[in-house]
Enzyme design. Structure first.
Site, PDB file in Angstrom:
ATOM      1  N   MET A  65      46.792 -42.050  12.551  1.00 53.65           N
ATOM      2  CA  MET A  65      46.478 -43.423  12.153  1.00 53.65           C
ATOM      3  C   MET A  65      45.869 -44.218  13.311  1.00 53.65           C
ATOM      4  O   MET A  65      46.437 -45.208  13.766  1.00 53.65           O
ATOM      5  CB  MET A  65      47.737 -44.115  11.633  1.00 53.65           C
ATOM      6  CG  MET A  65      48.452 -43.342  10.523  1.00 53.65           C
ATOM      7  SD  MET A  65      47.389 -42.946   9.139  1.00 53.65           S
ATOM      8  CE  MET A  65      47.511 -44.468   8.245  1.00 53.65           C
ATOM      9  N   LEU A  81      39.049 -44.501  15.990  1.00 50.59           N
ATOM     10  CA  LEU A  81      38.589 -43.929  17.251  1.00 50.59           C
ATOM     11  C   LEU A  81      37.274 -44.566  17.690  1.00 50.59           C
ATOM     12  O   LEU A  81      36.428 -44.894  16.866  1.00 50.59           O
ATOM     13  CB  LEU A  81      38.432 -42.419  17.081  1.00 50.59           C
ATOM     14  CG  LEU A  81      39.800 -41.759  16.848  1.00 50.59           C
ATOM     15  CD1 LEU A  81      39.653 -40.465  16.083  1.00 50.59           C
ATOM     16  CD2 LEU A  81      40.524 -41.555  18.167  1.00 50.59           C
ATOM     17  N   HIS A 107      41.642 -37.052   4.117  1.00 47.17           N
ATOM     18  CA  HIS A 107      41.779 -38.388   3.534  1.00 47.17           C
ATOM     19  C   HIS A 107      42.131 -38.273   2.049  1.00 47.17           C
ATOM     20  O   HIS A 107      41.507 -37.501   1.319  1.00 47.17           O
ATOM     21  CB  HIS A 107      40.471 -39.173   3.700  1.00 47.17           C
ATOM     22  CG  HIS A 107      40.592 -40.579   3.222  1.00 47.17           C
ATOM     23  ND1 HIS A 107      41.258 -41.555   3.943  1.00 47.17           N
ATOM     24  CD2 HIS A 107      40.186 -41.175   2.084  1.00 47.17           C
ATOM     25  CE1 HIS A 107      41.242 -42.679   3.260  1.00 47.17           C
ATOM     26  NE2 HIS A 107      40.593 -42.486   2.125  1.00 47.17           N
ATOM     27  N   SER A 158      39.735 -35.535   0.314  1.00 44.34           N
ATOM     28  CA  SER A 158      38.510 -35.172   1.039  1.00 44.34           C
ATOM     29  C   SER A 158      38.845 -34.694   2.445  1.00 44.34           C
ATOM     30  O   SER A 158      39.795 -35.178   3.057  1.00 44.34           O
ATOM     31  CB  SER A 158      37.593 -36.398   1.202  1.00 44.34           C
ATOM     32  OG  SER A 158      37.321 -37.002  -0.041  1.00 44.34           O
ATOM     33  N   GLU A 167      33.175 -44.746  12.596  1.00 45.28           N
ATOM     34  CA  GLU A 167      33.317 -45.606  11.410  1.00 45.28           C
ATOM     35  C   GLU A 167      34.385 -44.978  10.509  1.00 45.28           C
ATOM     36  O   GLU A 167      34.289 -43.791  10.150  1.00 45.28           O
ATOM     37  CB  GLU A 167      31.979 -45.675  10.666  1.00 45.28           C
ATOM     38  CG  GLU A 167      31.850 -46.944   9.858  1.00 45.28           C
ATOM     39  CD  GLU A 167      30.550 -46.936   9.050  1.00 45.28           C
ATOM     40  OE1 GLU A 167      30.597 -47.346   7.891  1.00 45.28           O
ATOM     41  OE2 GLU A 167      29.530 -46.469   9.590  1.00 45.28           O
ATOM     42  N   ALA A 218      47.506 -31.314  -3.477  1.00 44.13           N
ATOM     43  CA  ALA A 218      46.079 -30.983  -3.307  1.00 44.13           C
ATOM     44  C   ALA A 218      45.728 -30.909  -1.813  1.00 44.13           C
ATOM     45  O   ALA A 218      44.962 -30.038  -1.380  1.00 44.13           O
ATOM     46  CB  ALA A 218      45.210 -32.020  -4.012  1.00 44.13           C
TER      47      ALA A 218
HETATM   48  C1  GRF Z   1      48.095 -37.835   4.146  1.00 45.22           C
HETATM   49  O1  GRF Z   1      48.143 -38.313   2.831  1.00 45.22           O
HETATM   50  C2  GRF Z   1      46.696 -37.907   4.705  1.00 45.22           C
HETATM   51  O2  GRF Z   1      45.712 -37.697   3.737  1.00 45.22           O
HETATM   52  C3  GRF Z   1      46.628 -39.327   5.202  1.00 45.22           C
HETATM   53  O3  GRF Z   1      47.892 -39.569   5.764  1.00 45.22           O
HETATM   54  C4  GRF Z   1      48.867 -38.774   5.086  1.00 45.22           C
HETATM   55  C5  GRF Z   1      49.650 -38.037   6.132  1.00 45.22           C
HETATM   56  O4  GRF Z   1      50.824 -37.467   5.615  1.00 45.22           O
HETATM   57  N1  GRF Z   1      45.519 -39.496   6.118  1.00 45.22           N
HETATM   58  P1  GRF Z   1      51.700 -36.492   6.518  1.00 45.22           P
HETATM   59  O5  GRF Z   1      52.043 -37.228   7.794  1.00 45.22           O
HETATM   60  O6  GRF Z   1      50.871 -35.269   6.790  1.00 45.22           O
HETATM   61  O7  GRF Z   1      52.915 -36.173   5.707  1.00 45.22           O
END
Ligand code: GRF
Length: 195
Positions: free
Chosen positions: A95, A98, A112, A139, A146, A176
């Protein structure tokens, strides 16, 4: 002798995708390749740290709060990644936005939970669910400075069925993810896989 392939996985939270990648790739053999996961986090309290320890893996922690600017943090992250010299850098729930300090030096992919370019940002699952669309999805794309905007590598659709709740849809999205991300990683590394 087997060729060793390192996959650096960057995460910030519970780490279920990190765990899934560990299960698929840590100390696994694909023909003449031996794959290995290197977990890296920006949060000393990330749940994924404990998950990785269950597999005997210590996470590298680079606490973003210890840096004055985004660029300083990115420079430290780049330096660490360069010492590891991974064959692939994967962001799975990392999170951080960058800066070009990172994106100009490191080629990375990101997971994502939406059908990009729809629903970028941190609330993608809720926004997909509430959009009125009958499909959401997952995805994997290249990382640029960006947010959630780099070239899309692969995607899968997830149906939003009449009986779905946000919770049931979220579970389907995660399932998924657990399938798409390892497949994409294997394909990018040129590994012959049967999962
Ligand atoms: C996932 O849903 C990913 O797509 C998103 O953040 C979540 C991370 O979950 N970017 P985890 O920490 O892998 O359980």
């Amino acid at each position: 002798m087997a060729k060793s392939l390192k996959i650096a996985v960057l995460f910030s939270g519970r780490g279920s995708n990190l765990e899934n990648l560990i299960r698929h790739f840590h100390k696994k053999r694909f023909d003449d390749n031996l794959t290995e996961i290197v977990p890296i986090t920006n949060r000393p309290d990330a749940g994924g740290i404990k998950l990785a320890l269950r597999y005997g893996l210590e996470s590298i922690v680079i606490d973003h709060k210890k840096f004055d600017t985004r660029e300083d943090f990115d420079a430290a992250l780049v330096k660490k990644i360069k010492t590891i010299s991974p064959d692939l850098v994967v962001m799975a729930g990392f999170m951080r936005i960058l800066t070009p300090v990172f994106t100009s030096q490191i080629k990375a992919i990101n997971l994502h939970p939406s059908l990009l370019p729809l629903f970028k940002g941190a609330n993608a699952i809720e926004e997909s669910f509430e959009s009125g669309m009958k499909v959401g999805g997952v995805s994997v794309h290249y990382v640029t400075s960006e947010l959630d905007s780099g070239e899309i590598i692969d995607q899968v659709c997830v149906k939003i069925e009449p009986g779905d709740t946000l919770q049931s849809f979220t579970e389907k999205i995660h399932r998924a993810e657990y399938s798409l991300l390892p497949k994409t990683v294997a394909e990018l590394l040129g590994l012959r896989f049967n999962f």
